[in-house]
Enzyme design. Structure first.
Site, mmCIF file in Angstrom:
data_model
loop_
_atom_site.group_PDB
_atom_site.id
_atom_site.type_symbol
_atom_site.label_atom_id
_atom_site.label_comp_id
_atom_site.label_asym_id
_atom_site.label_seq_id
_atom_site.Cartn_x
_atom_site.Cartn_y
_atom_site.Cartn_z
ATOM 1 N N ARG A 237 -8.517 -1.092 8.456
ATOM 2 C CA ARG A 237 -9.495 0.006 8.434
ATOM 3 C C ARG A 237 -9.564 0.716 9.770
ATOM 4 O O ARG A 237 -10.589 0.711 10.444
ATOM 5 C CB ARG A 237 -10.863 -0.553 8.042
ATOM 6 C CG ARG A 237 -11.077 -0.420 6.543
ATOM 7 C CD ARG A 237 -12.464 -0.731 6.111
ATOM 8 N NE ARG A 237 -12.733 -0.043 4.859
ATOM 9 C CZ ARG A 237 -13.708 -0.336 4.033
ATOM 10 N NH1 ARG A 237 -14.548 -1.293 4.313
ATOM 11 N NH2 ARG A 237 -13.891 0.332 2.928
ATOM 12 N N CYS A 238 -8.454 1.331 10.133
ATOM 13 C CA CYS A 238 -8.345 1.735 11.532
ATOM 14 C C CYS A 238 -7.805 3.134 11.774
ATOM 15 O O CYS A 238 -7.981 3.659 12.845
ATOM 16 C CB CYS A 238 -7.405 0.776 12.224
ATOM 17 S SG CYS A 238 -5.777 0.806 11.471
ATOM 18 N N GLN B 236 0.827 -1.204 0.000
ATOM 19 C CA GLN B 236 0.000 0.000 0.000
ATOM 20 C C GLN B 236 0.868 1.264 0.000
ATOM 21 O O GLN B 236 0.342 2.370 -0.112
ATOM 22 C CB GLN B 236 -0.899 0.026 1.248
ATOM 23 C CG GLN B 236 -1.871 -1.129 1.315
ATOM 24 C CD GLN B 236 -2.736 -1.131 2.570
ATOM 25 O OE1 GLN B 236 -2.994 -2.190 3.114
ATOM 26 N NE2 GLN B 236 -3.205 0.019 3.045
ATOM 27 N N GLU C 18 -12.574 4.523 5.980
ATOM 28 C CA GLU C 18 -12.619 3.656 7.156
ATOM 29 C C GLU C 18 -13.815 3.891 8.066
ATOM 30 O O GLU C 18 -14.062 3.093 8.975
ATOM 31 C CB GLU C 18 -11.342 3.860 7.981
ATOM 32 C CG GLU C 18 -10.104 3.366 7.284
ATOM 33 C CD GLU C 18 -8.857 4.056 7.796
ATOM 34 O OE1 GLU C 18 -8.836 5.310 7.784
ATOM 35 O OE2 GLU C 18 -7.935 3.370 8.210
HETATM 36 N N1 MCN Z 1 -14.000 9.623 -1.822
HETATM 37 C C1 MCN Z 1 -14.908 10.483 -2.393
HETATM 38 N N2 MCN Z 1 -15.325 11.583 -1.665
HETATM 39 C C2 MCN Z 1 -14.870 11.819 -0.401
HETATM 40 C C3 MCN Z 1 -13.957 10.911 0.182
HETATM 41 C C4 MCN Z 1 -13.520 9.823 -0.566
HETATM 42 O O1 MCN Z 1 -15.357 10.261 -3.500
HETATM 43 N N3 MCN Z 1 -15.263 12.888 0.291
HETATM 44 C C5 MCN Z 1 -13.489 8.470 -2.597
HETATM 45 C C6 MCN Z 1 -11.983 8.609 -2.831
HETATM 46 O O2 MCN Z 1 -11.642 9.432 -3.858
HETATM 47 C C7 MCN Z 1 -11.543 7.174 -2.978
HETATM 48 C C8 MCN Z 1 -12.440 6.461 -1.961
HETATM 49 O O3 MCN Z 1 -13.609 7.299 -1.808
HETATM 50 O O4 MCN Z 1 -11.774 6.727 -4.279
HETATM 51 C C9 MCN Z 1 -11.761 6.283 -0.590
HETATM 52 O O5 MCN Z 1 -11.138 7.473 -0.265
HETATM 53 P P1 MCN Z 1 -10.387 7.850 1.098
HETATM 54 O O6 MCN Z 1 -11.362 8.032 2.180
HETATM 55 O O7 MCN Z 1 -9.473 8.958 0.800
HETATM 56 O O8 MCN Z 1 -9.527 6.546 1.489
HETATM 57 P P2 MCN Z 1 -8.222 5.992 0.741
HETATM 58 O O9 MCN Z 1 -8.378 6.078 -0.688
HETATM 59 O O10 MCN Z 1 -7.013 6.560 1.388
HETATM 60 O O11 MCN Z 1 -8.339 4.465 1.106
HETATM 61 C C10 MCN Z 1 -7.842 3.931 2.314
HETATM 62 C C11 MCN Z 1 -8.934 3.301 3.135
HETATM 63 C C12 MCN Z 1 -8.320 2.411 4.138
HETATM 64 S S1 MCN Z 1 -7.156 3.060 5.175
HETATM 65 C C13 MCN Z 1 -8.629 1.076 4.188
HETATM 66 S S2 MCN Z 1 -7.913 0.158 5.406
HETATM 67 C C14 MCN Z 1 -9.528 0.499 3.226
HETATM 68 C C15 MCN Z 1 -10.471 1.487 2.645
HETATM 69 O O12 MCN Z 1 -9.836 2.605 2.276
HETATM 70 N N4 MCN Z 1 -9.088 -0.480 2.405
HETATM 71 C C16 MCN Z 1 -9.842 -0.803 1.300
HETATM 72 N N5 MCN Z 1 -11.360 1.002 1.760
HETATM 73 C C17 MCN Z 1 -11.036 -0.062 0.974
HETATM 74 N N6 MCN Z 1 -11.779 -0.398 -0.096
HETATM 75 C C18 MCN Z 1 -11.380 -1.408 -0.911
HETATM 76 N N7 MCN Z 1 -12.151 -1.732 -1.964
HETATM 77 N N8 MCN Z 1 -10.223 -2.099 -0.674
HETATM 78 C C19 MCN Z 1 -9.455 -1.825 0.394
HETATM 79 O O13 MCN Z 1 -8.327 -2.489 0.601
HETATM 80 CU CU1 CUM Z 2 -5.170 0.802 9.502
HETATM 81 S S1 CUM Z 2 -5.863 -0.052 7.824
HETATM 82 MO MO1 CUM Z 2 -5.960 1.331 6.399
HETATM 83 O O1 CUM Z 2 -5.273 2.546 7.358
HETATM 84 O O2 CUM Z 2 -4.798 0.842 5.359
#
Ligand code: MCN
Ligand code: CUM
Length: 796
Positions: free
Chosen positions: A371-372, A224, A742
């Site tokens: 997811r933490c 990641q 998360e």
């Molecule tokens: N998004 C959006 N509008 C927002 C916030 C987010 O459209 N206001 C969209 C983003 O652009 C992105 C998605 O939602 O396409 C998730 O965005 P974000 O909240 O920024 O999270 P990350 O992309 O950083 O993803 C990490 C987060 C984590 S830490 C874990 S753990 C997890 C999760 O995402 N692992 C996943 N969701 C997951 N979903 C899938 N399918 N697979 C994983 O491994």
């Molecule tokens: Cu702690 S799980 Mo996500 O933050 O990759």
């Protein structure tokens, strides 16, 4: 705006529920995962794992393995040690065995590796390795580890005379003591948040390819955070950073499991360097479940000082975290127990104090993964379970107690009891939406009526604030590397574009959503923007994807780099329109002359000019990079409400309804956001109802396969009713977005557990530890007592 402005939704901009572009290849089976990659001359690696949780290694005899035809290399800890690679540094300033030398410290620990022509030969050869173990007593929970005379697990570390990893504290002790002196009532709660496992469908793996002609090392792997891995490999293997290329191809789910550095990666790299051939390692499911980053396994207790009218005056909290044999959490260096101290951020509480202790045990290393956002899951679970217990103790209504203590809309920015600064939210409004949706008052009536006829209905609320999007760089770093992120945008002369970021999608849909931000900022249709991530030779430096930091940090960088491009395009527009820059106005996709709006040029025309008709003295091209260091975390808020019916005869409970109100600020892609919420709620349901991975008194891992560790399918998964009407834009994010990835997994579990406990009200049961299995509910109902989920301890 003039009438010529583009319709943002039609070009796939902000707010468009554009279909995920990556799904086209995924659903056709055309994804490109690590295991899909085959390189010429590639060999295969398998790992021999320890069957015992704690034992001295007296000897390892690999001679029979070497004799098997097709075996190229057998690696042991002793061989790794000659290259100073038997141990590696962890992301939390500890050390971790790559291959065991002195002792094995958990069941499933890596003891040796075989590299062979195919994985089956390698597996057979692993079984031909003879290891002579002298068993030591295993430690399966913190209490055992802390007991007088407990064997010291980390006797490899100089100065380590017990099993304590750290003692840490935060908050205002004196102020909290005073709050408790003034309290009318004190509420207490103790619970165990069980071990849980991210369990992505794709396990971990790597293909290391050391090129003997160029001395360059390329590693395809399931990470990641490719740039952090590159830095770690440079340090561990002492290779120059520019000669290392990490490529994360498609990833079949990460969920935090693919953040840490695993021995398998390191061994495949060393093997490739030694053999000068590509070496592939692909983990199996049990290997993944017993040896890679787990989450939680933490004991929480706390007490709340309350005024008679329901005002919370203060909170005390203590945590004992089981870290396994090596402290390898990938988390900001400053905080030993992650962001546990985000607890109670939702409520206006004058004083709080947290003490935290970490303990080594004979289990796989971990604690922070899944997811933490660094233990926020545990923090919010404890918060919402404690709030429910306190409201019950006071005899107050669950919703009213929350509303009375919420941080008010006009209180932002708000300093939380442990010192974070939250910036925005409409907590009471979200709660009202949720209560109306579940028809709260009527449900309470129905519940009372049902009770008279012996039916047990329950309603659980979870209202939580989540800190998402590490950093800012002042406070957040991993191994000293600051937590900012980046985006690079190249607009070609035809107006098509290539965007790269330092994040790495694992299923979240970045290829879709980042293009939407570009569309919003520049008016270039999202379909004209290709998004690439995960290759350290091409992507700008970034800290990767976890802690839902991609939208808050990399997503912000996408907006910022687009704005840099727009600023240059404006100069090109002025040149093309033969007016001064000050006379130019912007509307989506087009610059025009203020005094004569029909005279304009599109962004695509500006792009062409950047390569064919630039003004004198202007550097050609339309490309840029932005590094973004956010001023703060983002603070989404959510309300999850569950209703259940518990069968008093069997303890089986069914979800009747689940309502979710998420305020994650501006939604880039509403459909993707809903997908994230549904996925998270399903994981929350799984953790609270069925997922069980534990250890017996002998240190054997129980539940290390999908027969025992259950993943809910569509059949078991309840239906969700999602609400998106409350939108509080993040005040400091360039497009007002907050993280969402998360939230549902963080806030969901407490809603399910609260609902079951609520159904049992009047029985005196205050807690049933997750997973809330039917037999635990039955035990609680039958014996009218709390049910603990702590693993059993050997009594001899
Ligand atoms: N998004 C959006 N509008 C927002 C916030 C987010 O459209 N206001 C969209 C983003 O652009 C992105 C998605 O939602 O396409 C998730 O965005 P974000 O909240 O920024 O999270 P990350 O992309 O950083 O993803 C990490 C987060 C984590 S830490 C874990 S753990 C997890 C999760 O995402 N692992 C996943 N969701 C997951 N979903 C899938 N399918 N697979 C994983 O491994
Ligand atoms: Cu702690 S799980 Mo996500 O933050 O990759």
């Amino acid at each position: 705006m003039t009438s010529q402005a583009l319709d943002e939704i039609k070009i796939g901009g902000l707010g468009s529920s554009r279909k995920r572009v990556e799904d086209d290849r995924f659903i056709r089976g055309r994804g490109n995962y690590t295991d899909d990659i085959t390189l010429p001359g590639m060999l295969h690696m398998e790992i021999l794992r320890s069957p015992l949780p704690h034992a001295i290694i007296k000897s390892i005899d690999t001679s029979k393995a070497w004799e098997i035809p097709g075996v190229h290399l057998v690696l042991t800890g002793e061989m790794m040690a000659t290259r100073n690679l038997a141990w590696m540094p962890t992301l939390s300033y500890d050390t971790q065995a790559v291959l065991a030398t002195d002792k094995v410290r958990f069941q499933g620990q890596e003891v040796a590796c075989v590299i062979a022509d195919d994985p089956y030969i390698a597996k057979d050869a692993c079984e031909a390795i003879e290891v002579d173990y002298e068993p030591l007593p295993p430690i399966v929970n913190p209490w055992q580890g802390l007991a007088e005379g407990a064997p010291v697990i980390r006797d490899d570390k100089t100065g380590q005379s017990d099993n304590v990893v750290y003692n840490w504290e935060v908050g205002d002790k004196a102020g909290t003591d005073r709050a408790f002196e003034q309290a009318d009532a004190i509420s207490k709660l103790e619970l165990h948040y069980p071990r849980s496992h991210p369990s992505p469908i794709e396990c971990c793996g790597s293909i290391a390819d050391f090129n003997r002609a160029t001395s360059k090392l390329t590693v395809y792997m399931t990470t990641q955070a490719p740039h952090i891995i590159r830095a770690a490999v440079a340090m561990v293997a002492e290779l120059p950073e520019h000669m290392i290329r990490i490529i994360s191809p498609d990833i079949g789910g990460g969920f935090g499991n693919k953040v840490p550095v695993y021995p398998g990666y390191v061994c495949s790299i060393l093997a490739s360097i030694l053999l000068e051939r590509p070496v592939k390692w692909i983990e199996d499911k049990t290997g993944n479940l017993i040896s890679t980053g787990f989450a939680r396994d933490i004991y929480l207790k706390g007490e709340m000082a309350l005024r008679r009218d329901g005002k919370i005056l203060g909170v005390r909290m203590h945590t004992d975290a089981d870290h396994g044999a090596f402290f390898s959490d990938a988390q900001p260096s400053k905080f030993k127990i992650g962001l546990m101290h985000s607890a109670f951020a939702t409520y206006d509480i004058p004083a709080a104090h947290l003490t935290a202790r970490g303990v080594y045990t004979n289990k796989a290393p971990g604690g922070v993964a899944y997811r933490c956002s660094f233990r926020v899951t545990e923090a919010m679970f404890f918060q919402e379970r404690m709030i429910q217990a306190a409201a019950d103790d006071l005899g107050m209504d669950q919703a009213a107690f929350r509303r009375m203590n919420f941080v008010r809309d006009d209180d932002f920015p708000h300093r939380t009891p442990f010192g974070f600064l939250t910036d925005s939210g409409q907590y009471a409004k979200c709660l009202d939406v949720g209560l109306a949706a579940i028809d709260y008052d009527n449900f309470r009536k129905e519940q009372a009526e049902a009770r008279k006829r012996g039916r047990l209905l329950g309603l659980g609320i979870s209202t939580m604030t989540e800190p998402l999007g590490a950093g800012n760089s002042r406070e957040y770093d991993i191994l000293g590397i600051k937590m900012f992120d980046s985006a690079e945008l190249k607009v070609h002369m035809t107006g098509k574009a290539l965007l790269r970021t330092g994040a790495k999608t694992q299923g979240q849909g970045h290829e879709t959503t980042w293009a939407q931000i570009v569309a919003h900022e520049l008016g270039i249709p999202a379909d004209d923007v290709t998004v690439e991530e995960g290759d350290t030779d091409t992507a700008p430096f970034g800290m990767g994807t976890y802690a839902s930091r991609s939208t808050p940090v990399a997503g912000a960088a996408v907006a910022m780099v687009s704005r840099k491009i727009r600023a240059k395009a404006r100069k090109l527009a002025a040149h093309l329109l033969e007016v001064s820059e000050e006379d130019i106005e912007w509307e989506l996709g087009r610059f025009y002359v203020r005094s004569s709006p029909s005279r304009g040029v599109t962004i695509q025309e500006c792009a062409m000019a950047a390569y064919s008709n630039m003004p004198d003295g202007m550097e050609p091209g339309l490309e840029n990079t932005a590094y973004y260091d956010p001023p703060n975390l983002t603070w989404p808020f959510a309300v999850y409400i569950v209703t259940v019916e518990v069968d008093p005869e069997t303890g089986v409970w069914d979800v009747l309804r689940m309502v979710a109100v998420d305020d994650c600020g501006v939604r880039i892609n509403p459909m993707i956001v809903e997908g994230q919420i549904m996925g998270g709620l399903t994981e929350a349901y799984a953790m609270s109802s069925m997922q069980f991975i534990t250890f017996d008194a002998d240190g054997n891992c129980v539940g290390s396969n999908y027969m025992d560790y259950l993943l809910p399918t569509a059949w078991e998964t309840p239906g969700y009713e999602l609400h998106s009407e409350v939108v509080t834009p993040c005040p400091h994010h360039p497009i007002g977005a907050k993280g969402i990835g998360e939230c549902a997994a963080v806030g969901g579990p407490a809603a399910f557990v609260n609902a079951v406990i609520d159904a049992l009200s009047g029985t005196g049961v205050r807690n049933i530890d997750m997973p809330v299995l039917p037999d635990r509910v039955w035990e609680a109902l039958t014996y009218r007592r709390d049910v603990s989920g702590a693993p059993p301890v050997r009594q001899d």
